[in-house]
Scaffold this motif. Structure first.
Motif, mmCIF file in Angstrom:
data_model
loop_
_atom_site.group_PDB
_atom_site.id
_atom_site.type_symbol
_atom_site.label_atom_id
_atom_site.label_comp_id
_atom_site.label_asym_id
_atom_site.label_seq_id
_atom_site.Cartn_x
_atom_site.Cartn_y
_atom_site.Cartn_z
ATOM 1 N N TRP A 75 -42.285 -13.826 -26.445
ATOM 2 C CA TRP A 75 -42.504 -15.114 -25.780
ATOM 3 C C TRP A 75 -42.106 -16.263 -26.695
ATOM 4 O O TRP A 75 -41.443 -17.198 -26.277
ATOM 5 C CB TRP A 75 -43.972 -15.205 -25.351
ATOM 6 N N PHE A 81 -41.547 -13.569 -21.105
ATOM 7 C CA PHE A 81 -42.973 -13.347 -21.034
ATOM 8 C C PHE A 81 -43.278 -11.950 -20.525
ATOM 9 O O PHE A 81 -42.670 -11.470 -19.583
ATOM 10 C CB PHE A 81 -43.641 -14.393 -20.143
ATOM 11 N N SER A 213 -36.933 -15.223 -15.126
ATOM 12 C CA SER A 213 -37.982 -14.672 -15.974
ATOM 13 C C SER A 213 -39.249 -14.341 -15.176
ATOM 14 O O SER A 213 -40.048 -13.518 -15.616
ATOM 15 C CB SER A 213 -38.301 -15.638 -17.091
ATOM 16 N N ARG A 297 -32.936 -18.982 -26.395
ATOM 17 C CA ARG A 297 -34.155 -19.471 -25.758
ATOM 18 C C ARG A 297 -34.021 -20.937 -25.400
ATOM 19 O O ARG A 297 -34.391 -21.347 -24.305
ATOM 20 C CB ARG A 297 -35.338 -19.283 -26.728
ATOM 21 N N LEU A 354 -52.442 -12.827 -24.872
ATOM 22 C CA LEU A 354 -51.731 -14.041 -24.466
ATOM 23 C C LEU A 354 -52.390 -15.277 -25.058
ATOM 24 O O LEU A 354 -51.724 -16.164 -25.603
ATOM 25 C CB LEU A 354 -51.709 -14.113 -22.941
ATOM 26 N N LYS B 105 -40.781 -25.452 -18.459
ATOM 27 C CA LYS B 105 -39.980 -24.402 -17.817
ATOM 28 C C LYS B 105 -40.826 -23.705 -16.754
ATOM 29 O O LYS B 105 -42.050 -23.653 -16.868
ATOM 30 C CB LYS B 105 -39.571 -23.363 -18.861
ATOM 31 N N ILE B 107 -41.406 -20.693 -16.319
ATOM 32 C CA ILE B 107 -42.209 -19.579 -16.825
ATOM 33 C C ILE B 107 -43.548 -20.080 -17.375
ATOM 34 O O ILE B 107 -44.563 -19.389 -17.300
ATOM 35 C CB ILE B 107 -41.415 -18.782 -17.888
#
Lengths: 444, 332
Positions: A75, A81, A213, A297, A354, B105, B107
């Motif tokens: 990530w 992710f 994604s 990225r 996370l 973004k 995500i």
């Protein structure tokens, strides 16, 4: 501090050659303060709960730190992710269990291994058959007919193979309980666990990384549940809900040298693993490869224009992250000493990791380590705290409104789910870089 | 013929029920996606929340539906829909909108929606406990048995299933009329096509976003409540819904409401057909089969415990062969 440029980028980055002298490095005050505070908290736990409890907490935090490093490269470095950490943890845990527990001699003495091997061969043969039918259009068969044939052959082969498998696994379960382990050293299981997780990550990444994604999130979420369902229901392989324990350790176990020493030894093993991973990641991050990953990225289009193979790099980093998750999961499961497929929960093994990463600082290895230890200490300590708060609230509620909720303890633990969710949202909103943000080097 | 009735009861009816639920969920996901451009993972929890609100209301007024001859939960549905819509709009204002204004973004929005998922789950379990509860408080579920002449086995339908079919058809027709006939619906479609152009031509995008959450929240409440009415309310309902709903939305083509409905039924029927034990259907011809083709007792494609594999497999197959979905959704 100029970026070392590969020959084919010389023209594009000519102006960077005359970059001014690097600014003097600032003292890492923020890091020192934060890590000092963390050390104080850990020492506080040592003083309050005793060394045996505190070393257990630290070992678990170290295992989680490996998971968090896995997520931070996915990530933080690459912006991919992964919402299925639980699945990779479970795979690693299964591999550690399968390699390390004693051999089941009843199983190997019977004819069952041969039958199981036969079914596995049949599975391979079925796959080969379907693959061959998929190619039959090269012999001049119309494509539509080929697709139809492939579906029918695949369906029949699947049904036949699965019915054989059901038969054999049923016999294994009724005659010898389960297949048992291999009786090999634990570390072998850890390595294979990492490799297994990496293999699954490769398959998922191969399918999803070229797409948006969001799809990767859905797919990883799904594969994690499927891995868990498989481990839970394959009683012949894992004993399912009956669980397997005890699991051997790579260091002398508590029976031999006492709790604190054994846990401290285990801790040193995990810390060495973290140190090696950390060193390698640090080198990779500052290497041209790391720059390339960050370029992809931050600006995918220009990275592609530079001739970088975006999907290949994403694939690499995704697989690396999954390997770390498998490794960390294996270490965690071995330490827990019990393999219980139902014990793998999305909350504990996905969302906690996370939070560790986004709170600590995605893309910053040091920040990730900090986040892992801090969040784990808070998480462990929040259980008793939540229970105490809940008892207080219900005492008041009973006093004022005559409120009598049932199964109080499980509800109190659910309150932590809410807090984790809120924490994720607050960090995203107010500190998107985490507590120790990634330091992006700028070249004027 | 008994076998056919059995097939009807266990595949056609069960598949339609799951299909309706998935379809309503997937429409919400796909609408949010087409307006806000992110995959809203908290949608399944909004369904649970809606069902939970209705459950609370039903427990408060267990006999409110008696006068109308409907289950109380159905009478309470509109209130639950309004409440869930308000919560959805509130969540958007509190958590998603600040991120949107920061232009993060997509995500990151997805991760934020995972955070919302956890918050909603925590809240629901904090108040509802973790056990299953029936939405029929103080009442009995009516079961209709339709006798087919000449066959011993009846066709079985339950009251919630009939209501579910009626409500789904009404919701789909209503949504279609709204999107194609009304001014706001057209504005919504315009915004999903091109947000900048929509804003430039004077469409109030903020209003459209609010409206999207209201529609999604209402549909989520409908689906969640009707599912809980048919089975039972479980706080971890969302967990089994998330993957099929997203599979349905992607199969139908993301951003394509009617595709999502088709995808919902496809996934629902695929699940039901995959766990159906086919050897029951083949029973009449079993005795005439040759010896080498003895039928195993269990001829289901996957066991019930592996049901989740079905939507996942569909999802993967679609992503490999047709990432835009069967009806060509837009953004990939």
């Amino acid at each position: 501090m100029t970026m070392s440029t590969s020959p084919n980028r010389d023209d594009a980055s000519q102006h960077r050659r005359q970059a001014p002298a690097p600014t003097p490095p600032t003292r890492p005050i923020r890091e020192l303060v934060l890590f000092g505070g963390l050390a104080a908290i850990v020492l506080g736990v040592f003083a309050m709960m005793g060394p045996a409890y505190a070393t257990r907490m630290l070992v678990e935090a170290a295992c989680y730190a490996i998971l968090a490093l896995g997520l931070t490269i996915q990530w933080g470095y690459a912006g991919q992710f992964n919402a299925g950490i639980m699945g990779f943890v479970a795979l690693g845990g299964f591999s550690a269990t399968f390699f390390s527990i004693p051999v089941n001699h009843d199983f190997w003495a019977s004819d069952l291994p041969w039958r199981l091997g036969g079914v596995l061969l049949a599975i391979v043969a079925a796959i080969a058959l379907v693959w061959a039918v998929c190619r039959v259009d090269r012999l001049g068969v119309p494509k539509l007919l080929r697709t139809l044939l492939a579906v029918v052959v695949g369906l029949v082969a699947y049904l036949v193979v699965v019915s054989w498998l059901r038969e054999v696994t049923g016999d294994i379960q009724s005659q010898v309980d389960f297949v048992g382990g291999l009786g090999l050293p634990v570390w072998l299981g850890w390595i294979v666990g990492g490799a297994l997780a990496g293999g699954v990550g490769y398959l998922i990444g191969h399918i999803c990384l070229g797409l948006r994604s969001d799809y990767l999130v859905i797919a990883t979420l799904g594969i994690a549940e499927i891995i868990k369902a498989f481990l839970k229901n394959s009683d012949w392989l894992t004993r399912g809900t009956a669980t397997i324990s005890p699991l051997p350790w790579p260091v002398p176990d508590p029976g031999a040298v006492g709790f604190v020493t054994a846990r401290a030894l285990y801790l040193s093993v995990t810390v060495i693993m973290i140190a090696v991973i950390f060193f390698l990641l640090h080198r990779a991050y500052h290497a041209p490869w790391g720059r390339m990953i960050r370029a992809i990225r931050d600006n995918e289009v220009s990275a592609a224009a530079m001739g970088k193979s975006i999907n290949r790099r994403r694939q690499e980093i995704f697989v690396f992250g999954c390997i770390l998750m498998g490794l960390g999961g294996a270490a965690l499961t071995s330490f827990t000493g019990i393999f219980d497929p139902q014990g793998y929960l999305p909350l504990n093994h996905t969302f906690l990791v996370l939070v560790m990463v986004i709170l600590g600082g995605p893309g910053n290895n040091l920040g990730t380590l900090f986040g892992a230890v801090l969040v784990y200490v808070i998480w462990i300590m929040s259980g008793p705290l939540a229970l105490a708060v809940m008892h207080g609230v219900t005492a008041l509620g009973a006093h004022w409104f005559d409120w009598q909720p049932g199964n109080l303890d499980s509800r109190a633990l659910q309150a932590r789910v809410f807090v984790i969710g809120l924490l994720i949202l607050l960090v995203l909103r107010f500190a998107p870089g985490g507590l120790i943000p990634e330091k992006v080097k700028h070249h004027d | 013929m008994n076998e056919l009735i059995y097939f009807f009861n266990y595949v056609v009816v069960a598949g339609s029920v799951t299909g309706c639920i998935y379809a309503m969920g997937a429409v919400g996901v796909t609408l949010i996606y087409s307006i806000l451009r992110f995959a809203h993972f908290a949608h399944a929890d909004m369904m649970t929340l809606g069902a939970f609100v209705v459950l609370l209301l039903t427990m408060l007024f267990p006999h409110a539906g008696d006068a109308l001859g409907l289950p109380t939960a159905i009478v309470m549905l509109p209130i639950g829909m309004v409440f869930t819509s308000l919560v959805a709009v509130g969540i958007d204002r509190a958590f998603y909108q600040p991120l949107r204004t920061h232009k993060v973004k997509p995500i990151v929005m997805v991760i934020a929606s995972l955070g919302v998922t956890l918050m909603l789950q925590g809240l629901i379990r904090l108040f509802a406990g973790t056990g299953a509860q029936s939405l029929y408080v103080d009442a009995r579920k009516e079961i209709f048995r339709l006798e087919v002449p000449g066959i011993t086995r009846p066709i079985i339908l339950t009251e919630p299933q009939v209501i579910l079919f009626v409500v789904t058809i009404a919701a789909v027709v209503g949504l279609h009329l709204f999107l194609t006939r009304s001014r706001l619906g057209k504005a919504m479609r315009a915004m999903s096509d091109n947000p900048d152009l929509a804003r430039a031509s004077g469409i109030n995008t903020r209003l459209i976003i609010t409206l999207t959450w209201v529609i999604a929240g209402s549909l989520a409440t409908l689906a969640g409540t009707l599912l809980s009415l048919d089975v039972a309310f479980k706080p971890d309902l969302s967990f089994f819904l998330l993957l099929p709903i997203f599979a349905a939305a992607i199969v139908g083509g993301v951003g394509h409401p009617f595709g999502a409905i088709a995808g919902g039924f496809l996934v629902g029927f695929a699940e039901t057909l995959a766990v159906f034990n086919w050897s029951v259907l083949l029973r009449p011809i079993r005795d005439s089969l040759p010896d080498w083709l003895a039928l195993p007792a269990n001829l289901a494609l996957v066991g019930t415990e592996y049901k989740i594999v079905v939507p996942f497999f569909i999802l993967i197959a679609v992503l490999i062969w047709r990432p835009t979905g069967i009806f060509k959704g837009k953004v990939i």
